[in-house]
Scaffold this motif. Structure first.
Motif, PDB file in Angstrom:
ATOM      1  N   PHE A   1       1.909  -0.192   3.112  1.00  0.00           N
ATOM      2  CA  PHE A   1       1.293  -0.956   2.545  1.00  0.00           C
ATOM      3  C   PHE A   1       0.435  -0.673   1.487  1.00  0.00           C
ATOM      4  CE2 PHE A   1      -2.840  -3.394   2.584  1.00  0.00           C
ATOM      5  CZ  PHE A   1      -2.327  -4.728   2.014  1.00  0.00           C
TER       6      PHE A   1
ATOM      7  N   LEU B   1       3.392  -8.821   4.920  1.00  0.00           N
ATOM      8  CA  LEU B   1       4.554  -8.095   4.694  1.00  0.00           C
ATOM      9  C   LEU B   1       5.746  -8.599   5.614  1.00  0.00           C
ATOM     10  CD1 LEU B   1       3.406  -4.472   3.902  1.00  0.00           C
ATOM     11  CD2 LEU B   1       3.928  -6.194   2.458  1.00  0.00           C
TER      12      LEU B   1
ATOM     13  N   ALA C   1       2.473  -5.679  10.156  1.00  0.00           N
ATOM     14  CA  ALA C   1       3.107  -5.763   8.992  1.00  0.00           C
ATOM     15  C   ALA C   1       2.671  -7.230   8.545  1.00  0.00           C
ATOM     16  CB  ALA C   1       4.580  -5.759   9.038  1.00  0.00           C
TER      17      ALA C   1
ATOM     18  N   LEU D   1      -0.658  -8.236   7.484  1.00  0.00           N
ATOM     19  CA  LEU D   1      -0.798  -7.772   6.027  1.00  0.00           C
ATOM     20  C   LEU D   1      -0.245  -8.507   4.975  1.00  0.00           C
ATOM     21  CD1 LEU D   1      -0.768  -3.750   6.399  1.00  0.00           C
ATOM     22  CD2 LEU D   1      -2.715  -5.281   6.199  1.00  0.00           C
TER      23      LEU D   1
END
Length: 482
Positions: A251, A281, A276, A279
């Motif tokens: 990231f 993602l 993930a 964040l």
């Protein structure tokens, strides 16, 4: 009184629905958090970057100047509609209009391209690439300092980008490359400094000690480093905390997604997916058998390859909207060029052949799983382009798609799997101008894709007459002496 035929029909109906009901009873939902809702905090009026994270940017961010028009062509827009005559208008980096033939309502200073007799369509997408993967000539240097050189990695990536662009690919999802090389390539392409597809990069592939692709994590001077060489294409993680940290590192480098590979335990993959998603993602996995069950339980967004999984896993993938990137081509190449099979890997402990990969594809197709195009062309396999892409499209035909549906999978659906469906994958007003011009009708004959003549990426001409195009350098005047 029920007839025998009626009883048999009821029994058959019960048998057909038994598996989904049982699977549903066991489906308590994903363990990890859902993907960060990027739209909740940013209204549509706020300009954002053309990537998964959608970072706020100035209104004219990365937009080339000027406009152009594609006139006289046959438009396959990627939405599922039949091809039709149309004119496409592009201003800056965006498609601003799709006009009927004869309508000349475009900017007076627009560059006009006559594409009569050709098909205009969205650029193709490859969801599974390894831009910096070693070539055969590099095999002896895989574990040498030269073999993991960042400079050499970038050069290998640029070589692949050129080949893919000439085959009509305007977006590549890189799911594991060396160090920061994919991010260097992504920035250079986005700035128009090098011709090639736009890049969505995962950074390093994350696996456990001894997991799939773990062999690529080390090199001279690094065999004792727990997480492997920071310039390698693989990062080793052990335990939930290290899996979270590995996600955070990608990231921080600028990742658009996270790529995980078996083997792992449930706590590890759940931690990685949770991190993930928090964040923003999405997560995809290279996984098989019981590890697919763990990936589904964790809440991944997509699963790579046509590897074995249970019927219950397929049901859950469909129910949860977990996409598949089946990558038929690389397994076909493995069986035809690597001695007849995928040997020597602890993550491939099952029967694998050309019939089994298509059988898995058909099962997923029948279940309604969203599937996109990815080629996984490692080593020298990009030399097979564009034939490899055509072969993958033909594989989609073999599992039940029409030609037009396969091309939609290669464009619109693949953009959706990348979480970029609102900006890429179709030719519609408001979408980014990633456009190819093909000499022929690829929706009727895939081999027309051997004649991609022109490509625009983000509104920039990057392929002209089938050759990579870079505009000439514009001299900046020397400063005057004061």
């Amino acid at each position: 009184m029920m007839t025998i035929a009626r009883i048999a029909a009821l029994l058959l109906a019960t048998a057909i629905t038994a598996t989904p009901v049982m699977a549903q009873d066991k489906d308590s939902g994903p363990e990890a958090r859902p993907l960060y809702n990027r739209d909740r905090w940013l209204p549509p009026t706020v300009p954002t970057s053309d990537e998964v994270l959608r970072i706020p940017v100035p209104a004219d961010y990365n937009a080339p100047k000027g406009s152009f028009v594609l006139v006289g062509g046959r438009l396959f827009d990627g939405t599922g509609k039949p091809a039709r005559p149309a004119t496409v208008v592009v201003e800056g980096k965006s498609i601003t209009a799709v006009l009927s033939p004869g309508n000349r309502n475009w900017p007076a200073d627009a560059v006009v391209y006559d594409v009569a007799g050709k098909t205009v369509m969205p650029g193709l997408i490859d969801l599974h690439t390894h831009l910096t993967n070693f070539r055969s000539a590099d095999a002896a240097n895989v574990y040498s300092s030269a073999g993991i050189s960042g400079a050499e990695s970038v050069m290998r990536g640029q070589w692949r980008m050129g080949i893919f662009l000439q085959a009509g690919v305007t977006s590549m999802r890189d799911v594991g490359s060396h160090g920061d090389a994919p991010f260097v390539l992504k920035r250079a392409q986005a700035a128009g400094e090098i011709p090639g597809p736009r890049i969505f990069a995962a950074g390093q592939l994350i696996t456990q000690t001894g997991g799939h692709a773990a062999i690529h994590a080390f090199g001279p001077g690094f065999p004792e480093v727990p997480n492997g060489n920071p310039n390698s294409m693989t990062r080793i993680a052990s335990g939930p905390d290290q899996w979270r940290e590995a996600v955070r590192i990608q990231f921080a480098k600028g990742a658009d997604l996270i790529k995980l590979a078996s083997e792992y335990n449930q706590a590890e993959i759940t931690a990685a997916v949770d991190e993930a998603h928090s964040l923003g993602l999405p997560v995809t996995t290279d996984t098989e058998t019981q590890y697919i069950d763990m990936a589904i339980k964790a809440g991944v967004d997509s699963i790579e390859h046509p590897l074995p999984r249970s019927d219950a896993a397929i049901v859950l993938m469909a129910r949860r909207g977990i996409a598949s990137v089946p990558t038929f081509v690389p397994y076909r190449l493995v069986m035809r060029t690597w001695g007849g099979g995928y040997f020597g890997s602890t993550s491939r402990r099952f029967e694998l052949n050309e019939e089994s990969i298509l059988a898995m594809g058909r099962k997923m197709r029948r279940a309604g799983i969203k599937m996109g195009i990815g080629l996984d062309l490692v080593t020298d396999w990009p030399d097979y382009m564009p034939g490899a892409y055509i072969n993958e499209l033909e594989s989609f035909e073999l599992i039940g798609y029409t030609k037009a549906e396969a091309l939609v999978a290669a464009t619109k659906t693949s953009a959706e799997i990348m979480h970029m469906g609102d900006r890429l994958g179709t030719i519609e007003p408001g979408k980014l101008a990633d456009i190819i011009v093909v000499d022929g009708n690829p929706d009727e004959d895939f081999t027309a894709l051997r004649k991609v003549r022109t490509a625009f990426v983000n509104g920039r001409l990057m392929l002209q007459d089938g050759r990579l195009y870079k505009p000439p350098h514009e001299e900046v005047p020397m400063p005057e002496r004061k």
